[in-house]
Design an enzyme around this catalytic site. Structure first.
Site, PDB file in Angstrom:
ATOM      1  N   ASP A  35     -21.409 -28.378 -28.008  1.00 24.09           N
ATOM      2  CA  ASP A  35     -21.382 -30.080 -27.862  1.00 24.09           C
ATOM      3  C   ASP A  35     -21.653 -30.425 -26.405  1.00 24.09           C
ATOM      4  O   ASP A  35     -21.320 -29.732 -25.599  1.00 24.09           O
ATOM      5  CB  ASP A  35     -20.143 -30.561 -28.263  1.00 24.09           C
ATOM      6  CG  ASP A  35     -20.438 -31.914 -28.782  1.00 24.09           C
ATOM      7  OD1 ASP A  35     -20.078 -32.303 -29.829  1.00 24.09           O
ATOM      8  OD2 ASP A  35     -20.433 -32.762 -27.843  1.00 24.09           O
ATOM      9  N   ASN A  87     -16.295 -35.199 -39.594  1.00 24.97           N
ATOM     10  CA  ASN A  87     -16.029 -36.668 -39.647  1.00 24.97           C
ATOM     11  C   ASN A  87     -17.265 -37.066 -40.809  1.00 24.97           C
ATOM     12  O   ASN A  87     -18.547 -36.682 -40.620  1.00 24.97           O
ATOM     13  CB  ASN A  87     -16.445 -37.297 -38.448  1.00 24.97           C
ATOM     14  CG  ASN A  87     -15.538 -36.974 -37.434  1.00 24.97           C
ATOM     15  OD1 ASN A  87     -14.224 -36.738 -37.780  1.00 24.97           O
ATOM     16  ND2 ASN A  87     -15.847 -36.854 -36.128  1.00 24.97           N
ATOM     17  N   GLN A  97     -17.882 -40.581 -37.392  1.00 26.81           N
ATOM     18  CA  GLN A  97     -19.089 -39.839 -37.427  1.00 26.81           C
ATOM     19  C   GLN A  97     -20.175 -40.816 -36.529  1.00 26.81           C
ATOM     20  O   GLN A  97     -20.231 -42.103 -36.870  1.00 26.81           O
ATOM     21  CB  GLN A  97     -19.465 -39.909 -38.929  1.00 26.81           C
ATOM     22  CG  GLN A  97     -20.799 -38.831 -38.855  1.00 26.81           C
ATOM     23  CD  GLN A  97     -21.267 -38.480 -40.535  1.00 26.81           C
ATOM     24  OE1 GLN A  97     -20.692 -39.058 -41.380  1.00 26.81           O
ATOM     25  NE2 GLN A  97     -22.297 -37.843 -40.402  1.00 26.81           N
ATOM     26  N   HIS A 150     -21.869 -31.945 -39.694  1.00 26.92           N
ATOM     27  CA  HIS A 150     -21.678 -30.954 -38.702  1.00 26.92           C
ATOM     28  C   HIS A 150     -20.016 -30.901 -38.816  1.00 26.92           C
ATOM     29  O   HIS A 150     -19.368 -31.529 -39.001  1.00 26.92           O
ATOM     30  CB  HIS A 150     -22.016 -31.378 -37.283  1.00 26.92           C
ATOM     31  CG  HIS A 150     -21.718 -32.742 -37.011  1.00 26.92           C
ATOM     32  ND1 HIS A 150     -22.305 -33.640 -37.281  1.00 26.92           N
ATOM     33  CD2 HIS A 150     -20.733 -33.201 -36.054  1.00 26.92           C
ATOM     34  CE1 HIS A 150     -21.906 -34.864 -36.952  1.00 26.92           C
ATOM     35  NE2 HIS A 150     -20.794 -34.717 -36.242  1.00 26.92           N
ATOM     36  N   HIS A 192     -17.133 -29.783 -36.096  1.00 27.79           N
ATOM     37  CA  HIS A 192     -16.610 -29.502 -34.840  1.00 27.79           C
ATOM     38  C   HIS A 192     -15.382 -28.454 -34.811  1.00 27.79           C
ATOM     39  O   HIS A 192     -14.748 -28.174 -35.560  1.00 27.79           O
ATOM     40  CB  HIS A 192     -16.043 -30.562 -34.360  1.00 27.79           C
ATOM     41  CG  HIS A 192     -16.528 -32.010 -34.217  1.00 27.79           C
ATOM     42  ND1 HIS A 192     -17.125 -32.434 -33.146  1.00 27.79           N
ATOM     43  CD2 HIS A 192     -16.971 -33.008 -35.071  1.00 27.79           C
ATOM     44  CE1 HIS A 192     -17.680 -33.340 -33.237  1.00 27.79           C
ATOM     45  NE2 HIS A 192     -17.522 -33.924 -34.493  1.00 27.79           N
TER      46      HIS A 192
HETATM   47  P1  AMP Z   1     -19.598 -37.247 -34.601  1.00 29.77           P
HETATM   48  O1  AMP Z   1     -18.749 -38.029 -33.743  1.00 29.77           O
HETATM   49  O2  AMP Z   1     -18.407 -36.296 -35.650  1.00 29.77           O
HETATM   50  O3  AMP Z   1     -20.764 -37.726 -35.288  1.00 29.77           O
HETATM   51  O4  AMP Z   1     -20.102 -36.131 -33.590  1.00 29.77           O
HETATM   52  C1  AMP Z   1     -21.071 -36.053 -32.849  1.00 29.77           C
HETATM   53  C2  AMP Z   1     -21.053 -35.135 -31.922  1.00 29.77           C
HETATM   54  O5  AMP Z   1     -22.217 -34.552 -31.458  1.00 29.77           O
HETATM   55  C3  AMP Z   1     -20.517 -35.627 -30.550  1.00 29.77           C
HETATM   56  O6  AMP Z   1     -19.100 -34.786 -30.163  1.00 29.77           O
HETATM   57  C4  AMP Z   1     -21.406 -35.546 -29.602  1.00 29.77           C
HETATM   58  O7  AMP Z   1     -20.925 -35.252 -28.314  1.00 29.77           O
HETATM   59  C5  AMP Z   1     -22.406 -34.383 -30.132  1.00 29.77           C
HETATM   60  N1  AMP Z   1     -23.819 -34.622 -29.577  1.00 29.77           N
HETATM   61  C6  AMP Z   1     -24.629 -35.830 -29.787  1.00 29.77           C
HETATM   62  N2  AMP Z   1     -25.781 -35.376 -29.331  1.00 29.77           N
HETATM   63  C7  AMP Z   1     -25.770 -34.109 -29.128  1.00 29.77           C
HETATM   64  C8  AMP Z   1     -26.915 -33.325 -28.552  1.00 29.77           C
HETATM   65  N3  AMP Z   1     -28.125 -33.436 -28.710  1.00 29.77           N
HETATM   66  N4  AMP Z   1     -26.470 -31.956 -28.249  1.00 29.77           N
HETATM   67  C9  AMP Z   1     -25.400 -31.625 -28.646  1.00 29.77           C
HETATM   68  N5  AMP Z   1     -24.199 -32.365 -28.955  1.00 29.77           N
HETATM   69  C10 AMP Z   1     -24.646 -33.568 -29.219  1.00 29.77           C
END
Ligand code: AMP
Ligand code: ZN
Length: 135
Positions: free
Chosen positions: A31, A87, A94, A100, A102
């Site tokens: 992440d 999420n 989300q 995805h 985590h």
């Molecule tokens: P969510 O809030 O469950 O949708 O999680 C999205 C996650 O994606 C967050 O923890 C962000 O830090 C991560 N994220 C967003 N863009 C990127 C990216 N380009 N590369 C890696 N992680 C990302």
């Protein structure tokens, strides 16, 4: 793949990422905004907006991959525990609408905040919810 989906692009290698693992169905990446050291994301290569859109076969594989990867992260980083979080929907936190999982390694005394204040199970709620599952 879905146009304008950043996780489709990352999962399929169009955008580079710190990849921990890859197979025909998934890519596991670090992440970019980690909650803790080792925070990783499991991304399916095919687009599904959330858990409900994910085919059962991939849902099953995602959980097995989460188990394997979580164990390796926890042991390798000497973490004290690990959260497996997923999420669905803006209200649930989300922000990227490509399914995805985590993996968030936890360290004693860390400041990761995934806590909620326990409420109280109300009789009316209990009956309503039990009713949803009665055939
Ligand atoms: P969510 O809030 O469950 O949708 O999680 C999205 C996650 O994606 C967050 O923890 C962000 O830090 C991560 N994220 C967003 N863009 C990127 C990216 N380009 N590369 C890696 N992680 C990302
Ligand atoms: Zn996507």
């Amino acid at each position: 793949m879905e146009d304008n989906c950043i996780f489709c692009k990352i999962a399929n290698g169009e955008i580079p990422s710190a990849t921990l693992y890859e197979d025909e169905d998934f890519r596991v990446i670090l992440d970019l905004g980690p909650a803790s050291k080792g925070h990783a994301l499991i991304l399916p290569k095919s687009h599904a907006a959330n858990l409900f859109d994910l085919p059962d076969e991939l849902a099953a594989k995602a959980m097995i991959l989460a188990k394997k990867t979580a164990r390796k992260l926890q042991e390798g980083l000497h973490a004290d525990g690990i959260n497996v979080v997923q999420n669905n929907g803006e209200a649930a936190g989300q922000t990227v609408f490509h399914f995805h999982v985590h993996l968030i390694p936890r360290y004693k005394g860390d400041t990761v905040n995934l806590n909620w204040k326990p409420g109280e199970l109300k009789d009316a709620d209990k009956e309503e919810i039990l009713g949803l599952f009665r055939s």
